[in-house]
Design a protein around this motif. Sequence first.
Motif, short mmCIF file in Angstrom:
data_model
loop_
_atom_site.label_atom_id
_atom_site.label_comp_id
_atom_site.label_asym_id
_atom_site.label_seq_id
_atom_site.Cartn_x
_atom_site.Cartn_y
_atom_site.Cartn_z
N ASP A 289 30.37 37.88 58.39
CA ASP A 289 31.51 37.98 57.41
C ASP A 289 32.65 38.15 58.07
OD1 ASP A 289 29.59 37.86 55.66
OD2 ASP A 289 29.30 39.85 55.04
N GLN A 290 32.95 38.98 59.11
CA GLN A 290 34.27 39.15 59.82
C GLN A 290 34.32 37.76 60.54
OE1 GLN A 290 36.23 41.83 59.66
NE2 GLN A 290 37.74 40.36 60.73
N LEU A 291 33.31 37.26 60.92
CA LEU A 291 33.60 36.12 61.91
C LEU A 291 34.37 34.94 60.79
CD1 LEU A 291 33.45 34.09 64.29
CD2 LEU A 291 30.81 33.86 63.56
N THR A 292 33.62 34.89 59.74
CA THR A 292 34.15 34.12 58.74
C THR A 292 35.71 34.10 58.39
OG1 THR A 292 31.87 33.52 57.60
CG2 THR A 292 33.92 32.84 56.44
N THR A 293 36.14 35.38 58.38
CA THR A 293 37.50 35.60 58.11
C THR A 293 38.23 35.24 59.32
OG1 THR A 293 36.69 37.46 56.64
CG2 THR A 293 39.08 37.69 57.70
N ASP A 294 37.77 35.58 60.44
CA ASP A 294 38.89 35.23 61.83
C ASP A 294 38.84 34.05 62.02
OD1 ASP A 294 39.00 37.92 62.28
OD2 ASP A 294 37.24 38.21 63.39
N ILE A 295 37.62 33.29 61.61
CA ILE A 295 38.09 31.72 61.74
C ILE A 295 38.92 31.18 60.68
CG2 ILE A 295 36.76 29.32 61.12
CD1 ILE A 295 34.05 30.61 61.98
N GLY A 296 39.05 31.58 59.51
CA GLY A 296 40.02 31.31 58.66
C GLY A 296 41.34 31.65 58.93
N VAL A 297 41.88 32.61 59.68
CA VAL A 297 43.03 32.88 60.40
C VAL A 297 43.29 31.97 61.23
CG1 VAL A 297 44.20 34.81 61.78
CG2 VAL A 297 42.55 35.12 59.96
N VAL A 298 42.38 31.67 62.19
CA VAL A 298 42.90 30.52 63.27
C VAL A 298 43.25 29.18 62.58
CG1 VAL A 298 41.83 29.03 65.10
CG2 VAL A 298 41.22 31.52 64.98
N ARG A 299 42.56 28.73 61.40
CA ARG A 299 42.57 27.41 60.76
C ARG A 299 44.15 27.83 60.22
NH1 ARG A 299 37.88 26.80 56.67
NH2 ARG A 299 39.15 24.67 56.19
N GLN A 300 44.26 28.79 59.73
CA GLN A 300 45.69 28.97 58.90
C GLN A 300 46.72 28.92 59.84
OE1 GLN A 300 45.73 32.64 56.77
NE2 GLN A 300 47.85 32.22 56.00
N ASN A 301 46.72 29.40 61.21
CA ASN A 301 47.78 29.42 62.10
C ASN A 301 47.74 28.42 63.16
OD1 ASN A 301 49.04 32.40 61.69
ND2 ASN A 301 47.11 32.63 61.24
N LEU A 302 46.93 27.37 63.11
CA LEU A 302 46.79 26.48 63.88
C LEU A 302 48.03 25.71 64.44
CD1 LEU A 302 44.52 24.94 65.75
CD2 LEU A 302 44.45 23.42 64.01
N THR A 303 48.68 25.25 63.54
CA THR A 303 50.04 24.63 63.82
C THR A 303 51.15 25.45 64.49
OG1 THR A 303 50.68 24.54 61.44
CG2 THR A 303 49.46 22.77 62.17
N THR A 304 50.96 26.65 64.02
CA THR A 304 52.10 27.68 64.27
C THR A 304 51.96 28.77 65.37
OG1 THR A 304 51.45 29.24 62.56
CG2 THR A 304 52.98 27.80 61.92
N ASP A 305 50.51 28.63 66.03
CA ASP A 305 50.21 29.62 67.11
C ASP A 305 51.20 29.25 68.28
OD1 ASP A 305 48.28 31.35 68.22
OD2 ASP A 305 48.49 29.83 69.51
N ASP A 306 51.48 30.19 68.99
CA ASP A 306 52.53 30.02 69.93
C ASP A 306 51.96 29.16 71.17
OD1 ASP A 306 54.42 31.44 69.06
OD2 ASP A 306 53.90 33.42 70.10
N GLU A 307 50.37 29.18 71.41
CA GLU A 307 49.81 28.38 72.23
C GLU A 307 49.38 27.12 71.78
OE1 GLU A 307 49.28 29.14 75.52
OE2 GLU A 307 50.35 31.00 75.48
N ALA A 308 48.64 27.02 70.73
CA ALA A 308 48.06 25.93 70.17
C ALA A 308 49.10 24.82 69.64
CB ALA A 308 46.97 26.09 69.25
N GLY A 309 50.20 25.52 69.09
CA GLY A 309 51.31 24.85 68.59
C GLY A 309 52.45 24.25 69.59
N ASP A 310 52.55 24.59 70.71
CA ASP A 310 53.36 24.33 71.65
C ASP A 310 52.84 22.89 72.38
OD1 ASP A 310 55.10 23.68 73.70
OD2 ASP A 310 54.97 25.87 74.48
N PRO A 311 53.55 21.76 72.26
CA PRO A 311 53.20 20.55 72.77
C PRO A 311 53.02 20.69 74.12
CG PRO A 311 54.82 20.17 71.17
CD PRO A 311 54.75 21.64 71.26
N THR A 312 53.82 21.28 75.08
CA THR A 312 54.04 21.59 76.39
C THR A 312 52.50 21.93 76.97
OG1 THR A 312 54.72 23.51 76.51
CG2 THR A 312 56.11 21.69 76.43
N ASN A 313 51.67 22.50 76.21
CA ASN A 313 50.36 23.24 76.54
C ASN A 313 49.10 22.28 76.48
OD1 ASN A 313 51.30 25.82 77.03
ND2 ASN A 313 51.20 26.50 74.84
N LEU A 314 49.40 21.02 75.88
CA LEU A 314 48.68 20.10 75.77
C LEU A 314 47.91 19.61 76.98
CD1 LEU A 314 46.67 18.56 73.76
CD2 LEU A 314 48.27 16.95 73.56
#
Length: 432
Positions: A289-314
Motif C-alpha cells: 500500500d505504501q508502494l502504491t502511494t510512493d509510485i503516485g508521488v513519482v508520477r505527480q512530480n515527474l515533470t517538476t523533479d529536479d533530476e527527471a525534469g532537467d533536460p540536461t540530465n537526459l
Amino acid sequence: VYLVVVLTMFVRTDAVVPAPASTPEENLAARDTTEPARPRWERWAQQRTLPVALTLIAVPVLVAVVVILALPTPTSTDTAVTVTADSCAHEWNSAHSGTQSIDVANKSSHAGEINLDDASGGVVGEIETLGPGTTATLTATLGSGTYSFVCLMPGGTTRSAAVTVTGHDVANVLAVKPVTIADLTGPNNAYQAYAAQTLTTLAGDVAALRSAVASGDLAGAQKDWLTAQLDWERVGASYDSFGDKGQAVDGLPDGLPGGVNDPGFTGLHRVEYGLYHGQGPSQLLPVIDQLTTDIGVVRQNLTTDDEAGDPTNLPIRVHEILEDAQRDHLSGIDDLGSHTAYAATSADTQITRVVLAEVAPLVQARDPGLVATITRGLNTLDAALNTTRTPNGWQPSDTVTLAQRQQVNAALGAVLQSLSDEPGLLEVPPSS
C-alpha cells in the motif's frame, strides 16, 4: 651494461696450470688423443685482438645512434596561452593546419572549461576542467578556417581573438557543435511522456501484486512482483535520478539501522525480501500500500523533479541506466532473494534503446557512426542475455553458467564503452 659484460668476458683469461710430469705410457696416450679444432672465428679473434675489441665497442654504439636518429623526435607544444579572470588566451594570434598541442595556463583563482571553437561554434578541442594555477595541454586538429578560444569561467564567458588557418585541408577534423537546453527539451519531454505511461502500467501491476499477496498465492505474487520490478526498470531511473521519491519505490536497506527490518526500508525490494523470506499478507500488504502511494508521488512530480525534469540530465541517463545495471544487478547488490539480475538487465537494455532513440538525431549530427555502434553493442548484449532464458522464463542468476556470465559481462562492458562517448557530445555549456 653491454660493454661491461662483453669486455669483461673478452679480457678474461684462464689461469695456465703447469701440467704434471707424465710417464712414457701417459705420453703415448696423450699422442693418441686428438684435440678438436677450434672454430675459425675464434682462431681469427685470437690473432686479431685489437680489431675484435674495437668492433665489440663500436658496433653497439653505431646501432644505438641509428635507432635514436630513427625514433620520432618528441615535439613540444606549438604555443602557450593563458587564462585570467578577465581575458581568454590573449596570446592566440597564429596557428597552422594539422594536429597541434597548446599549453593552457589558468592564472585565475577559479576552475573553468576551456574550448577551442571553429567559426560555426563547433568545439574542436576541449579541456573539461582547468583548475586555478594549473596548466594543461589542449590537442586539436585544425583545417582551413577560423578558430578562437572560449573560456567558460564562473565569472562569465570570455573569448580570444579569432585566428584564420590557411593551407591544405585536413581530413577528420571533428567539430562538435554544443547543444542547448532547447535542443534537449523536446527529447526530454518525449522521455517524460514515456515514463509517465510506464508508471501507469507499474501502478496497475502493483495492484495485481497486492491481490496475489492478499490471496496467499506466493508463486503468483513472485511472478507479479517481477513484472512490477521490470516496469520500474523500464521507467529509466538510474543513480537515484528520482531522488528520495525514487528511493521510496526502489531503495535498498543499505545504511538503515535495522537493515531489512528497518521501518524505513520500503518499496519493491522490501516486497522482494518478504516474498522470498517467508513473510505473509499481514507483513506485506502495508508495504505494498505504501508502494502504491510512493509510485503516485513519482508520477505527480515527474515533470517538476529536479533530476527527471532537467533536460540536461537526459544525455547522462542514456549512459547511466546500464552502468547502474552493472553496478547493482550483475554484482548482486540489489538481489534480496529473487535472483533476477539478468531479467532486470534486459529491461534496462530496453529503456536504454528508448532514451537513445530520443537523442539519436543530436548524436548523429555530432558523431555519425556512434548510434550504429551503440545499437550493435545493445544487440550483442541482448543476445548474451537471451542465453540465460529458458522456455519457462529467466534462469535464476545463481544457476547461470560461467560462460554465460562472461558473455553478458563482456557485452555489457563493450556497450558501456560506446555509451560513454554520448554524454560528452550532448553536454550543454555553462553559458547555455
